[in-house]
Design an enzyme around this catalytic site. Sequence first.
Site, PDB file in Angstrom:
ATOM      1  N   LYS A 258      81.274  76.443  29.830  1.00 19.56           N
ATOM      2  CA  LYS A 258      81.055  75.047  30.164  1.00 19.56           C
ATOM      3  C   LYS A 258      82.234  74.199  29.674  1.00 19.56           C
ATOM      4  CE  LYS A 258      75.998  75.146  29.387  1.00 19.56           C
ATOM      5  NZ  LYS A 258      75.494  74.655  30.671  1.00 19.56           N
ATOM      6  N   ARG A 333      67.311  81.638  33.028  1.00 18.03           N
ATOM      7  CA  ARG A 333      66.418  82.398  33.912  1.00 18.03           C
ATOM      8  C   ARG A 333      66.405  83.878  33.545  1.00 18.03           C
ATOM      9  NH1 ARG A 333      69.661  80.344  38.994  1.00 18.03           N
ATOM     10  NH2 ARG A 333      69.859  78.643  37.485  1.00 18.03           N
TER      11      ARG A 333
END
Length: 480
Positions: A258, A333
Amino acid sequence: MKLKISKVKAINAKASVVYIVNSAADLKTTGLSKDELDYVTKQFKAENKSAIINKATGTIVVEKKADKKEEYLNLEEARKQAFCTSNSLNCVKETAVTVSDLTGSTTYLMAYIEGFALSNYQFLKYFEDAAKRAYTLKNLYVLDDTITKANLDELVSIVANVYEARTLVNEPLSYLTAEELSNEIKRISKKSGFTLKVLNKKEIEKLGMGGLLAVNLGTPNPPTFNIMEWKPAKAVNKKPIVLVGKGVVYDTGGLSLKPTKGSMDSMKADMGGAAAVIGAMATIAENKLPVHVIGLVPATENRPDGLAYTPGDVIKMMSGLTVEVLNTDAEGRMILADALHYAKRYKPELVVDLATLTGAAAVAIGANGVVAMGTADDKEFESLSDSSYEVFERIARFPFWDDYSEMLKSDIADMKNIGGREAGAITAGKFLERFTDYPYIHLDIAGPAFLDFPSSYRLKGGSGVGVRLLYNFIKSKAGK
């Protein structure tokens, strides 16, 4: 600063006072002078919601009850009014306040007290001058015959566990590793009364939780898998309700790194779903709701070490499905999938997961609500929606059409871990659906879990979103 909330039978002469009224006429029996009553009337005519009277003996605040078309908006206005008043009283270093409702609305008064208490939270652990910064308000007295001690005890429990969730979210990785999160859950379980079992890395490996283990590869700190349970003797449900919370205690994005500003710098909050489930489990247990509830929290960091999982890797999940990893920043996830598969062993009535899962959810509805989707019956969604409006953590139900699953097809594995640029929040939910075989609701709290700017009683930083929502929803299952 936690407020001590208690009932009184008369106005405390040494405390500031808040009167909640429909109009200035309601104040005639309060002993306010004509000039003070005229001042309140003037403020209300000017469409001010509050009138503040400073006296040598303390501050008097008169709050005009909101009169909106929908009751849930009135209750939210009560919380916001309380936030403003809490700030004002702390600014002038008041230590106690008595709240008296002159409108006859118990629900409005309870919402006001809730907003007041939620507004008094601070995270001061790392300040050298924490004592100087601490709010002075310590006691909130309630003058009202309709509110019971049980009502206040429940509210105190809710607020205390929102505080717990906020603090967990606000803690940095330098303290809150996965193992330390498990220690915090253990501490909370002891005071609240739910049971806890913590699986260590070897036990996680034995279960074959490939998603959780893959995300954990890049960090020197081991993962944990936390199993909380509240099982009362006379539960109203034969099959448990399972709550699952994403526990990524810090997310760098892994090798799909990120950027720092406005992205990685707030990723200590990536366990907001875990914090919500922990806070909800504590509140459910403390209030002894007759509902069998299980909470699951997979916990790890996501870092770009030399051993970290990479884009292009194929990971075998606990369920046996294989996943082609195309973005290591879609790690939430991966760990939730193993937890959702694990939940199958309980043959649950319903599973609800909470996760700061996608930026797409935050882009879609911002911090104003929670994205919801899933396979559960419409009645479950309606009940959850009712709760969400009552506590003003509103859900927005997204479509969950099978078409979206097409975006997850892989050329070399059973599925990919990301879809495309479009419908990112939904394809994340469809990914998770593949690991369920029970009624399922997915809640993406990426927008409201961590606030960059103050938002009334939700404050800045960890908001504790999800605790009040889940508790209210489970309470509705108990018929209370």
